[in-house]
Design a protein around this motif. Structure first.
Motif, PDB file in Angstrom:
ATOM      1  N   TRP A 215       0.826  -1.212   0.000  1.00 41.45           N
ATOM      2  CA  TRP A 215       0.000   0.000   0.000  1.00 41.45           C
ATOM      3  C   TRP A 215       0.858   1.260   0.000  1.00 41.45           C
ATOM      4  CZ3 TRP A 215      -5.091   1.137  -0.505  1.00 41.45           C
ATOM      5  CH2 TRP A 215      -5.988   0.077  -0.493  1.00 41.45           C
ATOM      6  N   MET A 216       1.925   1.252   0.796  1.00 40.03           N
ATOM      7  CA  MET A 216       2.783   2.442   0.866  1.00 40.03           C
ATOM      8  C   MET A 216       3.525   2.681  -0.437  1.00 40.03           C
ATOM      9  SD  MET A 216       4.280   2.612   4.756  1.00 40.03           S
ATOM     10  CE  MET A 216       4.217   0.903   5.250  1.00 40.03           C
ATOM     11  N   MET A 217       3.926   1.595  -1.111  1.00 37.38           N
ATOM     12  CA  MET A 217       4.576   1.764  -2.413  1.00 37.38           C
ATOM     13  C   MET A 217       3.574   2.241  -3.463  1.00 37.38           C
ATOM     14  SD  MET A 217       7.242  -1.426  -2.481  1.00 37.38           S
ATOM     15  CE  MET A 217       8.049  -0.826  -3.940  1.00 37.38           C
ATOM     16  N   SER A 218       2.309   1.829  -3.314  1.00 31.14           N
ATOM     17  CA  SER A 218       1.271   2.357  -4.210  1.00 31.14           C
ATOM     18  C   SER A 218       1.065   3.850  -3.970  1.00 31.14           C
ATOM     19  CB  SER A 218      -0.042   1.604  -3.975  1.00 31.14           C
ATOM     20  OG  SER A 218       0.121   0.228  -4.191  1.00 31.14           O
ATOM     21  N   ALA A 219       1.088   4.251  -2.696  1.00 27.22           N
ATOM     22  CA  ALA A 219       0.983   5.680  -2.378  1.00 27.22           C
ATOM     23  C   ALA A 219       2.211   6.442  -2.877  1.00 27.22           C
ATOM     24  CB  ALA A 219       0.817   5.866  -0.874  1.00 27.22           C
ATOM     25  N   MET A 220       3.367   5.760  -2.864  1.00 24.44           N
ATOM     26  CA  MET A 220       4.617   6.385  -3.274  1.00 24.44           C
ATOM     27  C   MET A 220       4.603   6.790  -4.747  1.00 24.44           C
ATOM     28  SD  MET A 220       8.375   4.656  -3.029  1.00 24.44           S
ATOM     29  CE  MET A 220       8.032   4.025  -1.394  1.00 24.44           C
ATOM     30  N   ILE A 221       4.018   5.935  -5.597  1.00 22.35           N
ATOM     31  CA  ILE A 221       3.984   6.261  -7.031  1.00 22.35           C
ATOM     32  C   ILE A 221       2.886   7.266  -7.351  1.00 22.35           C
ATOM     33  CG2 ILE A 221       4.958   4.030  -7.689  1.00 22.35           C
ATOM     34  CD1 ILE A 221       2.190   3.069  -8.394  1.00 22.35           C
TER      35      ILE A 221
ATOM     36  N   LEU B 219       3.515   9.802   3.117  1.00 20.62           N
ATOM     37  CA  LEU B 219       3.902  10.265   4.451  1.00 20.62           C
ATOM     38  C   LEU B 219       2.748  10.101   5.447  1.00 20.62           C
ATOM     39  CD1 LEU B 219       6.308  11.507   5.930  1.00 20.62           C
ATOM     40  CD2 LEU B 219       5.367  13.768   5.416  1.00 20.62           C
ATOM     41  N   ILE B 220       1.526  10.420   5.008  1.00 26.28           N
ATOM     42  CA  ILE B 220       0.349  10.240   5.871  1.00 26.28           C
ATOM     43  C   ILE B 220       0.157   8.765   6.197  1.00 26.28           C
ATOM     44  CG2 ILE B 220      -2.175  10.426   5.945  1.00 26.28           C
ATOM     45  CD1 ILE B 220      -1.882  12.978   4.248  1.00 26.28           C
ATOM     46  N   TYR B 221       0.283   7.913   5.188  1.00 28.11           N
ATOM     47  CA  TYR B 221       0.102   6.474   5.386  1.00 28.11           C
ATOM     48  C   TYR B 221       1.146   5.926   6.359  1.00 28.11           C
ATOM     49  CZ  TYR B 221      -1.493   1.806   4.127  1.00 28.11           C
ATOM     50  OH  TYR B 221      -2.054   0.555   4.167  1.00 28.11           O
TER      51      TYR B 221
ATOM     52  N   ILE C 206       0.432   7.098  10.071  1.00 27.76           N
ATOM     53  CA  ILE C 206      -0.700   6.413  10.702  1.00 27.76           C
ATOM     54  C   ILE C 206      -0.364   4.947  10.938  1.00 27.76           C
ATOM     55  CG2 ILE C 206      -3.101   5.692  10.349  1.00 27.76           C
ATOM     56  CD1 ILE C 206      -3.586   8.341   8.949  1.00 27.76           C
ATOM     57  N   TYR C 207       0.345   4.313   9.995  1.00 28.79           N
ATOM     58  CA  TYR C 207       0.735   2.900  10.174  1.00 28.79           C
ATOM     59  C   TYR C 207       1.659   2.735  11.380  1.00 28.79           C
ATOM     60  CZ  TYR C 207       3.271  -1.439   9.425  1.00 28.79           C
ATOM     61  OH  TYR C 207       3.865  -2.669   9.610  1.00 28.79           O
ATOM     62  N   ILE C 208       2.619   3.641  11.533  1.00 24.12           N
ATOM     63  CA  ILE C 208       3.523   3.577  12.693  1.00 24.12           C
ATOM     64  C   ILE C 208       2.737   3.756  13.986  1.00 24.12           C
ATOM     65  CG2 ILE C 208       5.382   4.827  13.880  1.00 24.12           C
ATOM     66  CD1 ILE C 208       6.649   5.325  11.161  1.00 24.12           C
ATOM     67  N   PHE C 209       1.794   4.693  13.993  1.00 28.04           N
ATOM     68  CA  PHE C 209       0.991   4.958  15.188  1.00 28.04           C
ATOM     69  C   PHE C 209       0.181   3.725  15.599  1.00 28.04           C
ATOM     70  CE2 PHE C 209      -3.200   6.400  16.791  1.00 28.04           C
ATOM     71  CZ  PHE C 209      -2.781   6.978  17.978  1.00 28.04           C
ATOM     72  N   ILE C 210      -0.499   3.089  14.647  1.00 29.11           N
ATOM     73  CA  ILE C 210      -1.333   1.920  14.954  1.00 29.11           C
ATOM     74  C   ILE C 210      -0.465   0.731  15.357  1.00 29.11           C
ATOM     75  CG2 ILE C 210      -3.013   0.299  13.998  1.00 29.11           C
ATOM     76  CD1 ILE C 210      -3.894   2.556  12.104  1.00 29.11           C
TER      77      ILE C 210
ATOM     78  N   GLY D  35      -7.337   3.766  10.393  1.00 29.90           N
ATOM     79  CA  GLY D  35      -6.546   3.095   9.365  1.00 29.90           C
ATOM     80  C   GLY D  35      -7.180   3.108   7.988  1.00 29.90           C
ATOM     81  N   PHE D  36      -8.481   3.406   7.922  1.00 30.88           N
ATOM     82  CA  PHE D  36      -9.135   3.473   6.618  1.00 30.88           C
ATOM     83  C   PHE D  36      -8.773   4.745   5.864  1.00 30.88           C
ATOM     84  CE2 PHE D  36     -12.953   4.889   4.191  1.00 30.88           C
ATOM     85  CZ  PHE D  36     -12.913   3.935   3.201  1.00 30.88           C
ATOM     86  N   MET D  37      -8.453   5.818   6.587  1.00 29.58           N
ATOM     87  CA  MET D  37      -8.213   7.108   5.949  1.00 29.58           C
ATOM     88  C   MET D  37      -7.043   7.073   4.958  1.00 29.58           C
ATOM     89  SD  MET D  37      -7.721  10.886   7.619  1.00 29.58           S
ATOM     90  CE  MET D  37      -6.062  10.592   8.211  1.00 29.58           C
ATOM     91  N   PRO D  38      -5.833   6.574   5.320  1.00 27.26           N
ATOM     92  CA  PRO D  38      -4.751   6.556   4.319  1.00 27.26           C
ATOM     93  C   PRO D  38      -5.051   5.637   3.145  1.00 27.26           C
ATOM     94  CG  PRO D  38      -4.108   5.355   6.289  1.00 27.26           C
ATOM     95  CD  PRO D  38      -5.373   6.075   6.627  1.00 27.26           C
ATOM     96  N   LYS D  39      -5.779   4.534   3.389  1.00 29.88           N
ATOM     97  CA  LYS D  39      -6.147   3.650   2.276  1.00 29.88           C
ATOM     98  C   LYS D  39      -7.109   4.365   1.328  1.00 29.88           C
ATOM     99  CE  LYS D  39      -5.492  -0.999   4.176  1.00 29.88           C
ATOM    100  NZ  LYS D  39      -4.630  -0.693   5.294  1.00 29.88           N
TER     101      LYS D  39
END
Length: 337
Positions: free
Chosen positions: A185-191, A198-200, A203-207, A255-259
């Motif tokens: 998911w993060m690599m998908s956000a990266m492209i 950064l948002i993803y 939030i992932y680190i926080f959860i 966790g739904f927000m960054p997705k």
């Protein structure tokens, strides 16, 4: 009590990450990665855990091999660009990205990740799941993003994480394959967008820190231990389950927000099919998280052995507060949008 040398190596590890992501040259980035590697190895060793030495050795050997490949690809790229007209060399760029993906733990370079996670305590697992993801991802973004190669890595990561996590009973391995899924998911956000990535990541680190801290506090390692340990601690059980649902991306948890943002930007950039595959893979991972919760929430469990878990009321209230605030804030953001 935390030993002083561990505090020193933890600060050194963070310093290595900062050097890697803030350097302007590949040599500086490589040095930052090596400082990070040499700092985390002493943190992994524990006299209370017999498997920590094996796990730290596996991690060191794998990361060293990836560093050698990284340095080789950087050297070859510098030689090629010096004697030939500077241009993107696809084989060398692929080799460099493969070394960074090995450090990251993305599939198909994930062979070391679940095994190392299984031999570590929850504190070291939380470091491996969160802080150790920052530097390799930042370096992948600094390098030329080959879309076709990244898409292949995303698809393989989704396939491996969903299939391998189905029959796991160890929570450490489930968290490892969950991390591989979130890497996709993060690599998908990266492209799509740096801001969404950064948002993803934040939030992932926080959860993830919430979940690993709760599991470490409760001394839980297997799925079967959740009902027996948390049967008399409903508040901790609720907060743990809420964070698992948030990790799975179930709306309206945080966790739904960054997705949702990632899917929105991928559709804007014409990655509709990839977004659909990501959603399907996430539904399968959500089934894995529901399987963790089922035994704890739906089955009445009689404790055969009284487990002495002194519940800190402030800690329990803080976990509940985070879960409720996450749900409420995410709902508010969606209503505003």
């Amino acid at each position: 009590m935390v030993k002083l040398y561990k505090i020193m190596f933890f600060n050194s590890m963070i310093l290595g990450t900062i050097i890697a992501i803030s350097s302007f040259s590949w040599l500086g980035m490589w040095m930052g990665l090596e400082i990070n590697l040499l700092s985390i190895i002493p943190l992994m060793n524990s006299s209370k855990n017999m498997l920590s030495s094996e796990a730290s050795m596996k991690y060191f050997i794998t990361q060293t091999m990836a560093s050698l490949v990284l340095m080789l690809s950087i050297t070859l790229m510098m030689i090629v660009n010096e004697f030939i007209t500077p241009m993107m060399n696809i084989p060398l760029t692929t080799l460099l990205n493969s070394a960074l993906l090995t450090k990251l733990g993305a599939a198909p370079f994930h062979f070391w990740f679940p095994e190392v996670m299984e031999g570590l305590n929850w504190f070291n697992c939380s470091i491996l799941l969160t802080l150790q993801k920052i530097a390799p991802m930042a370096l992948i973004m600094n390098n030329h993003l080959m879309i076709n190669f990244i898409v292949i890595i995303i698809l393989i990561s989704l396939m491996v994480s969903t299939i391998m996590s189905m029959n796991q009973m160890s929570l450490r391995k489930i968290m490892a394959f969950s991390s591989i899924n979130h890497i996709a998911w993060m690599m998908s956000a990266m492209i799509s967008s740096f801001s969404i990535w950064l948002i993803y990541l934040t939030i992932y680190i926080f959860i993830t820190l919430n979940i690993t801290y709760a599991l470490n506090y409760s001394k839980i390692n297997l799925i079967s231990q959740i009902p027996s340990v948390l049967n008399s601690h409903k508040m901790m059980k609720f907060s743990l389950m809420a964070n698992f649902m948030s990790l799975g991306g179930l709306p309206p948890f945080l966790g739904f927000m960054p997705k949702w943002l990632t899917i929105n930007w991928m559709i804007i950039h014409n990655f509709t099919l990839l977004a659909l595959i990501l959603i399907i893979a996430t539904l399968i991972m959500l089934f894995v998280y529901i399987r963790i919760m089922t035994s704890a929430l739906l089955i009445s469990h009689n404790e055969t052995k009284k487990i002495n878990l002194k519940m800190n009321k402030f800690l329990a209230l803080s976990f509940n507060f985070l879960a409720i605030v996450s749900l409420a804030s995410c709902t508010l953001i969606f209503s505003l949008l």
